[in-house]
Design an enzyme around this catalytic site. Sequence first.
Site, short mmCIF file in Angstrom:
data_model
loop_
_atom_site.label_atom_id
_atom_site.label_comp_id
_atom_site.label_asym_id
_atom_site.label_seq_id
_atom_site.Cartn_x
_atom_site.Cartn_y
_atom_site.Cartn_z
N LEU A 45 0.88 -1.18 0.00
CA LEU A 45 0.00 0.00 0.00
C LEU A 45 0.91 1.21 0.00
O LEU A 45 1.91 1.22 0.69
CB LEU A 45 -0.86 -0.05 1.27
CG LEU A 45 -1.57 1.19 1.84
CD1 LEU A 45 -2.74 0.74 2.72
CD2 LEU A 45 -0.66 2.10 2.64
N ASN A 46 0.55 2.25 -0.78
CA ASN A 46 1.20 3.53 -0.55
C ASN A 46 0.17 4.65 -0.47
O ASN A 46 -0.69 4.56 0.44
CB ASN A 46 2.41 3.78 -1.46
CG ASN A 46 2.18 3.73 -2.93
OD1 ASN A 46 1.69 2.75 -3.46
ND2 ASN A 46 2.56 4.77 -3.63
N ASP A 47 0.20 5.64 -1.29
CA ASP A 47 -0.60 6.85 -1.05
C ASP A 47 -2.10 6.61 -0.85
O ASP A 47 -2.71 5.83 -1.59
CB ASP A 47 -0.52 7.80 -2.26
CG ASP A 47 0.88 8.04 -2.76
OD1 ASP A 47 1.83 7.55 -2.14
OD2 ASP A 47 1.00 8.72 -3.78
N GLN A 63 -3.22 3.50 -3.15
CA GLN A 63 -2.32 2.93 -4.13
C GLN A 63 -1.95 1.53 -3.68
O GLN A 63 -1.53 1.32 -2.54
CB GLN A 63 -1.04 3.78 -4.21
CG GLN A 63 -1.21 5.07 -4.97
CD GLN A 63 -1.33 4.83 -6.45
OE1 GLN A 63 -0.36 4.53 -7.12
NE2 GLN A 63 -2.53 4.96 -6.99
N ARG A 167 1.97 14.44 -12.17
CA ARG A 167 1.01 13.48 -11.63
C ARG A 167 0.31 13.95 -10.35
O ARG A 167 0.66 14.97 -9.78
CB ARG A 167 1.71 12.13 -11.35
CG ARG A 167 2.90 12.21 -10.43
CD ARG A 167 3.51 10.80 -10.22
NE ARG A 167 4.75 10.89 -9.48
CZ ARG A 167 5.95 10.92 -10.02
NH1 ARG A 167 6.10 10.84 -11.33
NH2 ARG A 167 7.02 11.03 -9.26
N ASP A 168 -0.65 13.12 -9.92
CA ASP A 168 -1.36 13.26 -8.65
C ASP A 168 -2.37 14.41 -8.63
O ASP A 168 -2.29 15.31 -7.79
CB ASP A 168 -0.36 13.40 -7.46
CG ASP A 168 0.71 12.33 -7.48
OD1 ASP A 168 0.47 11.26 -8.08
OD2 ASP A 168 1.80 12.56 -6.91
C1 FRU Z 1 3.97 9.15 -4.13
C2 FRU Z 1 3.84 8.58 -5.55
C3 FRU Z 1 2.95 9.44 -6.41
C4 FRU Z 1 2.47 8.46 -7.45
C5 FRU Z 1 2.30 7.20 -6.62
C6 FRU Z 1 2.58 5.93 -7.36
O1 FRU Z 1 4.27 8.20 -3.19
O2 FRU Z 1 5.11 8.41 -6.13
O3 FRU Z 1 3.60 10.57 -6.94
O4 FRU Z 1 1.29 8.88 -8.05
O5 FRU Z 1 3.18 7.32 -5.53
O6 FRU Z 1 2.22 4.83 -6.58
#
Ligand code: FRU
Length: 486
Positions: A45-47, A63, A167-168
């Site tokens: 898991l990330n963001d 994520q 991104r984002d």
């Molecule tokens: C931040 C990031 C975002 C990207 C995502 C990919 O942690 O690098 O910039 O959208 O994670 O998982």
Amino acid sequence: MEWTQENRYRPYSEWSNDYVKDLKKRVDASSWRTNYHIQPETGLLNDPNGFSYFNGRWHLFYQSFPFGTAHGLKSWQHMASKDLIHWESEGLAIVPDSIYDSHGAYSGSAIPVDEKLFLAYTGNVRDEVWERHSYQLGAWLNGQGEIEKVVEPLIQQPPTGITAHFRDPQIIRYEDEYLMIIGGQTDNEKGEVLVFTSQDLADWQYQGPMKIDEDLGFMVECPNLLFIEDQTLLLLCPQGLDKSVLDYQNVYPNTYILADRFLKEESKLGNPAPQQLLDEGFDLYATQAFTAPDGRCLSIGWIGLPEMTYPTFDEGWAHCLSLVKELTIKGVKLYQYPVAETKQLRKSCEKFELDSAEKMIKETENCYELQLEISANNQGRIHLFSDKNGEKALTLSYDTEQGIIRLDRSKTEYPLNPEFGEIRESAIERNQPLTLTIYVDSSTSEIFINGGEKVLTANYYPAQHQKKLVLEANNKIQILYYELEK
Ligand code: FRU
């Protein structure tokens, strides 16, 4: 499994059920799984993404790479909740299955529009020569939980002068239009926050970069623009931020800029204060926030950092999300504190008072909340995840006379990226009483100073026997200990 490029980008359909079952078995055997923090069922898991309120429930996506602990082919996993505390998995929401997101459905945001929730995200694509292309994409979630991707990108390519590190997207309603705030990098490798506007969510116009007189490193990830009371808050992750601008030790910091207002026509923040760390601990990144229909400004972050190694990597899972925090402004300061709903986690309460030169040792299940009231002129240590006498532990020391808080995670069987330092310090006002709110959950902790004036978030991986809470002080402390729901 070796995380070669091929394995990381293997289509989801090619992972067998048996593989996933085995992975799940390994994950379930872990003693570091969290009790009340959102964690992946398997994999990484990330963001946090798409944090929103829609159709009578809170929605949160994250994520995810479900097949291992590498930053592989990312998708959005969907969670929903009635109370911001108990979350249920709604399964995969956005999968990387189109020509515009073939190498990852990257981070983004959500906004309710009429009867649906609009999701904005970045499609990450690698071409034949592995060159990156980034598209800003849209999708609709309906009341039945079905996702329909918008076929063509909302934004086809980065503006001139911006690299594919683009991104984002965060979409917000501002005055009579939609704003999209996107993280980017200029051709000469400077981080920027890019602003787009639209009347209809389909046709987007570039307004230029937000003018910010601060170093923003070589790339800004996950920018968020918020309006709290009459102030404007910009949250960001400036990768490679110059350490002379802001003193930090984590690989990348999560920061904020507080300003009097947002001047849309000039695309700039009015009277901004200097950039500051959002979290002074070891492991917080990619915080996302939005203004809820009830008027509260709510945030959540990823407890973890890019490019770091954690011991759960060997167990087939990695990372969790922070508690949901309410953001408020008091005077000229930003406060972050777990939402009032968090109290629902409390099961039982014990009250203690610690006097000078005493040591309190308490057996725990590493699943609790602590509320401490500490007098001015007091020095002490709080050992979380402790062995029997505080020798192996995550140790928080404080000195209210000198105004210092120090978090030390060096005393462990599982060192965490020690090359980035094993101590974090935070300054507080001298000769003042101090309050601490501490959440401990299996392998993670969140520490709130003076009702959220400062926050330190830290993972820590205890050995089996490290289940004690040990407190030492040379002056009075009042302690409330709540066992929390599992
Ligand atoms: C931040 C990031 C975002 C990207 C995502 C990919 O942690 O690098 O910039 O959208 O994670 O998982």
